[in-house]
Scaffold this motif. Structure first.
Motif, PDB file in Angstrom:
ATOM      1  N   ALA A  74      -8.058  -0.814   7.888  1.00 50.16           N
ATOM      2  CA  ALA A  74      -9.512  -0.902   7.753  1.00 50.16           C
ATOM      3  C   ALA A  74     -10.166  -1.212   9.089  1.00 50.16           C
ATOM      4  O   ALA A  74     -11.287  -0.795   9.344  1.00 50.16           O
ATOM      5  N   TYR A 103      -8.248   2.766   1.416  1.00 52.05           N
ATOM      6  CA  TYR A 103      -9.128   1.637   1.094  1.00 52.05           C
ATOM      7  C   TYR A 103     -10.241   2.063   0.147  1.00 52.05           C
ATOM      8  O   TYR A 103     -10.738   3.178   0.208  1.00 52.05           O
ATOM      9  N   LEU A 115     -13.765  -3.671   2.296  1.00 52.03           N
ATOM     10  CA  LEU A 115     -12.781  -2.661   1.917  1.00 52.03           C
ATOM     11  C   LEU A 115     -11.557  -3.366   1.354  1.00 52.03           C
ATOM     12  O   LEU A 115     -11.137  -4.417   1.846  1.00 52.03           O
ATOM     13  N   LYS A 116     -10.963  -2.774   0.312  1.00 55.86           N
ATOM     14  CA  LYS A 116      -9.819  -3.401  -0.341  1.00 55.86           C
ATOM     15  C   LYS A 116      -8.700  -2.374  -0.498  1.00 55.86           C
ATOM     16  O   LYS A 116      -8.932  -1.218  -0.871  1.00 55.86           O
ATOM     17  N   ARG A 117      -7.474  -2.823  -0.204  1.00 56.51           N
ATOM     18  CA  ARG A 117      -6.261  -2.033  -0.425  1.00 56.51           C
ATOM     19  C   ARG A 117      -5.223  -2.983  -0.995  1.00 56.51           C
ATOM     20  O   ARG A 117      -4.742  -3.865  -0.302  1.00 56.51           O
TER      21      ARG A 117
END
Length: 138
Positions: A74, A103, A115-117
């Motif tokens: 990210a 993401y 942002l998320k992963r």
């Protein structure tokens, strides 16, 4: 009389052009015959034992090698603009819930995008040099 004069001029022009074409043909035929001649090269042994023609460049030990796994983080994204529920990142517009690479955009604020992963969350902020930017519309 005019037709005879025109015929003479045209025939002389044609003969001049024909001579020029013939000269070029002879020139190119000579070039092609030189290309067809067998050329003599060096042996494999001489090639393998020859010195490299390329200049050696000193390696910088402080260089960071970017692997494909590192490239898709990210922090490699650049947030350029935020407008209501949309963000412009790396030249493209995205909305809440869209995915960028691996993401997913989970939250958009006035100055950032979350942002998320998997379990990883990263906040990307709009920046102008080292200063955060905030645009307020009245």
């Amino acid at each position: 009389m005019k037709s005879i004069f025109i015929t003479i001029i045209l025939s002389s022009l044609c003969s001049l052009l024909g001579a020029d074409v013939q000269d070029k043909k002879i020139k190119y035929d000579g070039m092609f015959s030189q290309i067809r001649q067998q050329r003599e090269g060096i042996s494999k042994h001489e090639i393998l034992n020859s010195k490299s023609p390329f200049k050696e460049v000193a390696r910088d030990e402080n260089l960071t090698v970017i692997s494909p796994e590192t490239l898709n983080t990210a922090s490699s994204f650049t947030l350029q603009a935020v407008m209501q529920d949309r963000v412009k990142m790396d030249g493209s517009w995205y909305k809440l819930g869209d995915t960028i690479g691996e993401y997913k955009i989970t939250k958009i604020t006035n100055t950032s995008a979350i942002l998320k992963r998997g379990d990883e969350k990263q906040e990307i902020k709009i920046q102008n040099g080292k200063k955060n930017v905030y645009i307020k519309i009245n």
